[in-house]
Design an enzyme around this catalytic site. Structure first.
Site, PDB file in Angstrom:
ATOM      1  N   THR A 285       1.927  -4.873  -5.868  1.00  0.00           N
ATOM      2  CA  THR A 285       3.059  -4.451  -6.713  1.00  0.00           C
ATOM      3  C   THR A 285       4.287  -4.125  -5.867  1.00  0.00           C
ATOM      4  O   THR A 285       5.403  -4.436  -6.246  1.00  0.00           O
ATOM      5  CB  THR A 285       2.666  -3.226  -7.557  1.00  0.00           C
ATOM      6  OG1 THR A 285       1.999  -2.290  -6.716  1.00  0.00           O
ATOM      7  CG2 THR A 285       1.736  -3.605  -8.670  1.00  0.00           C
ATOM      8  N   THR A 286       4.057  -3.489  -4.702  1.00  0.00           N
ATOM      9  CA  THR A 286       5.194  -3.198  -3.808  1.00  0.00           C
ATOM     10  C   THR A 286       5.743  -4.505  -3.255  1.00  0.00           C
ATOM     11  O   THR A 286       6.957  -4.697  -3.165  1.00  0.00           O
ATOM     12  CB  THR A 286       4.735  -2.269  -2.661  1.00  0.00           C
ATOM     13  OG1 THR A 286       4.033  -1.172  -3.210  1.00  0.00           O
ATOM     14  CG2 THR A 286       5.918  -1.780  -1.861  1.00  0.00           C
TER      15      THR A 286
ATOM     16  N   ASP B  59       1.472   3.548  -4.841  1.00  0.00           N
ATOM     17  CA  ASP B  59       1.245   2.329  -5.611  1.00  0.00           C
ATOM     18  C   ASP B  59       2.572   1.932  -6.258  1.00  0.00           C
ATOM     19  O   ASP B  59       3.146   2.702  -7.030  1.00  0.00           O
ATOM     20  CB  ASP B  59       0.180   2.616  -6.689  1.00  0.00           C
ATOM     21  CG  ASP B  59      -0.037   1.427  -7.597  1.00  0.00           C
ATOM     22  OD1 ASP B  59      -0.040   0.302  -7.087  1.00  0.00           O
ATOM     23  OD2 ASP B  59      -0.196   1.620  -8.819  1.00  0.00           O
TER      24      ASP B  59
ATOM     25  N   ASP C 191      -6.871  -0.577  -8.268  1.00  0.00           N
ATOM     26  CA  ASP C 191      -6.319  -1.748  -7.569  1.00  0.00           C
ATOM     27  C   ASP C 191      -7.433  -2.542  -6.896  1.00  0.00           C
ATOM     28  O   ASP C 191      -7.486  -3.768  -6.987  1.00  0.00           O
ATOM     29  CB  ASP C 191      -5.300  -1.312  -6.500  1.00  0.00           C
ATOM     30  CG  ASP C 191      -3.975  -0.892  -7.122  1.00  0.00           C
ATOM     31  OD1 ASP C 191      -3.922  -0.840  -8.362  1.00  0.00           O
ATOM     32  OD2 ASP C 191      -3.013  -0.622  -6.384  1.00  0.00           O
TER      33      ASP C 191
END
Length: 560
Positions: free
Chosen positions: A97-98, A64, A394
């Protein structure tokens, strides 16, 4: 000659480190690119995981983006901005997020040659902002609404969104199983926005498929005293009393002195203490409640008293669990047992204590307000369960966003390729340098499908060429990378969907971060003067030593 003899003007403290100009901007870009390279390999269903070992000896395995960024102890001031955008993406949307870190890194990478060639950063910033505005409008145009569908259809659509999110996580192998669980949990809490109404409890042991969802509240059996085993462990339609008081025999706290003239009086004082606790317990029983939960301790006397009257009790219940029980059962937490009316008692269809792994769980199901759910996670290693919890967080966030903003776009790099094509086309209509800048922005967006291919071990150049050709033909807007075959496929038809809000937020945050980093042309680092630190420590020690002397002297007394 006079000009040469002018004294040098010193503005900053000696030892201050300053760096400015083009070299500073390029240095910041390099730092951010390095950070982006760290999380680059975690993107997508075939992304690798990172094992992070901190100074306390804790190990975390995660892919994550936000978790990795938080755990990396980044000290570079410009690179910290990427940590912030990953955190904001995590709290706002939950997933992507990445993506957001990768995009920001790629925008900066594309800007670097222009900066080195002497282009003013403000020109780049202006073009990037325009490109981001156009990209977001294009996403809104391409998004497909899932409004107006029946509940079953909506559930299936939301499960597809959750499965897309989970496919890149450690629990991706069981994504269908967990996706339906997440959708049920989110729909159970209804319109309420509070995430803490969905509890996630972790029980080591068993396998992933032993995880289950409770439509209500479940929490671990709390510390209990003798007499607990005699209490009934199952009730149908019980009344529930929630307390925030101690039901324990306490010795007198006050440091009081009592003078007695008759030994019999001592007994009456001891009896008074017992009468107080018995009075409290009596009032609890009179309410008609069959389950008594308290945030504070319920002692051995109370436990035995309740057991004799077929009442279940649990003390030291965590505040979060107690509030979730209150929300689910319609009860109210009481700070006194006097005048407890029926309206403040909660109720549920079924209460039972069950064995899960080697833990015992108290489970309240069939709650009237139904506005809470608990997911009990099982798995082998602790690190694995922790990562599963982060993955589910998530997925829960994504499903919540999809319920609120019910538009979805094609995933698998399809939307990125389509925006890239659209921006390239738009750039050709612009005269001037900004054509080049918007083109470079469009090229940066291709990093997502390229990285998906790289992480899966496919030939990225080959797949990207196929995608460019398909998108240019005009009918391939939904085509993205097919992770299973290494070719291209219609992402929409394959149910690789994500809420449009994820992409909009990611592009917004990444562009803002890139523009912010490009606009910084000077860094000033103030020195931490050792002598100043030494003086501060010395004065603190002196102050500490003088304290008691000062306190000992009266206010109006003179110093001798």
């Amino acid at each position: 000659m006079a000009a040469m003899l002018q004294p040098q003007i010193i503005l900053l403290k000696e030892g201050t480190d300053t760096a400015q100009g083009k070299a500073q901007v390029v240095s910041n870009i390099n730092a951010c690119t390095t950070v982006a390279d760290t999380v680059r390999t975690t993107l997508g269903p075939r992304g690798m995981d990172k094992l992070i070992h901190d100074d306390k000896g804790n190990t975390t395995i995660s892919n994550d983006g936000a978790t990795i960024m938080k755990l990396l102890d980044i000290v570079h001031p410009a690179a910290k901005i990427l940590v912030d955008i990953a955190k904001s993406q995590d709290s706002e949307v939950g997933d992507g997020t990445t993506t957001v870190v990768l995009l920001a890194g790629e925008f900066l990478k594309e800007a670097k040659p222009f900066i080195e060639d002497g282009v003013h950063p403000q020109n780049l910033i202006r073009s990037y902002r325009t490109a981001s505005y156009l990209a977001i409008n294009k996403i809104k145009e391409l998004a497909v609404s899932i409004e107006g569908k029946s509940l079953e259809e909506k559930k299936a659509l939301l499960a597809k969104c959750a499965a897309t999110t989970l496919s890149s996580k450690l629990i991706g192998g069981e994504k269908e199983f967990f996706a339906s669980m997440v959708v049920d949990a989110v729909l159970a809490i209804g319109d309420d926005d509070r995430l803490n109404l969905i509890g996630i409890k972790k029980v080591p042991g068993g396998n992933m498929r032993d995880s289950f969802l409770v439509n209500g509240v479940a929490f671990k059996k709390t510390f209990s005293y003798a007499g607990f085993e005699q209490q009934p462990k199952k009730f149908v339609k019980p009344k529930i009393l929630l307390l925030n008081i101690e039901l324990e025999l306490k010795s007198e706290k006050e440091n009081a002195e009592i003078r007695l003239s008759d030994p019999a009086q001592y007994q009456s004082i001891v009896d008074a203490e017992w009468n107080i606790i018995y009075d409290k317990l009596d009032k609890c029983v009179q309410t008609g409640a069959k389950i008594v939960l308290s945030r504070l301790a319920i002692g051995d006397l109370a436990t035995q008293y309740f057991a004799d009257r077929d009442i279940f009790c649990a003390g030291r219940v965590t505040e979060e669990d107690l509030h979730r029980v209150a929300a689910a059962t319609g009860g109210t937490v009481q700070t006194s047992v006097n005048n407890v009316i029926d309206e403040v008692l909660g109720s549920c269809e079924l209460f039972e204590e069950k064995q899960v792994g080697n833990e015992r769980f108290n489970i309240f199901s069939g709650c009237p307000s139904g506005q809470t759910a608990t997911i009990v996670l099982r798995g082998g290693a602790d690190q694995f369960i922790d990562e599963a919890e982060r993955s589910l967080h998530d997925a829960i966030m994504i499903v919540r966003r999809a319920v609120k903003n019910s538009t979805v776009v094609a995933g698998g790099g399809a939307i990125d390729m389509e925006i890239s094509r659209f921006l390239r086309q738009h750039a050709r209509t612009i005269a001037g340098k900004s054509q080049l800048f918007i083109n470079s922005y469009a090229k940066a967006l291709e990093v997502i499908p390229r990285q998906l291919c790289d992480n899966a071990g496919f030939d990225a150049t080959d797949v990207l060429n196929k995608l460019r050709q398909k998108h240019a033909s005009g009918e391939g807007a939904n085509y993205g990378v097919d992770i299973n075959t290494g070719g291209i496929a219609d992402s929409f038809a394959n149910f690789v969907w994500e809420p449009s809000v994820v992409k909009i937020n990611a592009i917004n945050a990444a562009t803002e971060a890139a523009c912010l980093i490009l606009s910084v042309d000077e860094t000033v680092k103030n020195p931490k003067s050792e002598s100043a630190q030494g003086e501060a420590a010395a004065s603190a020690m002196a102050g500490r030593g003088r304290g008691p002397v000062m306190r000992g002297r009266g206010r109006g007394m003179r110093r001798r």
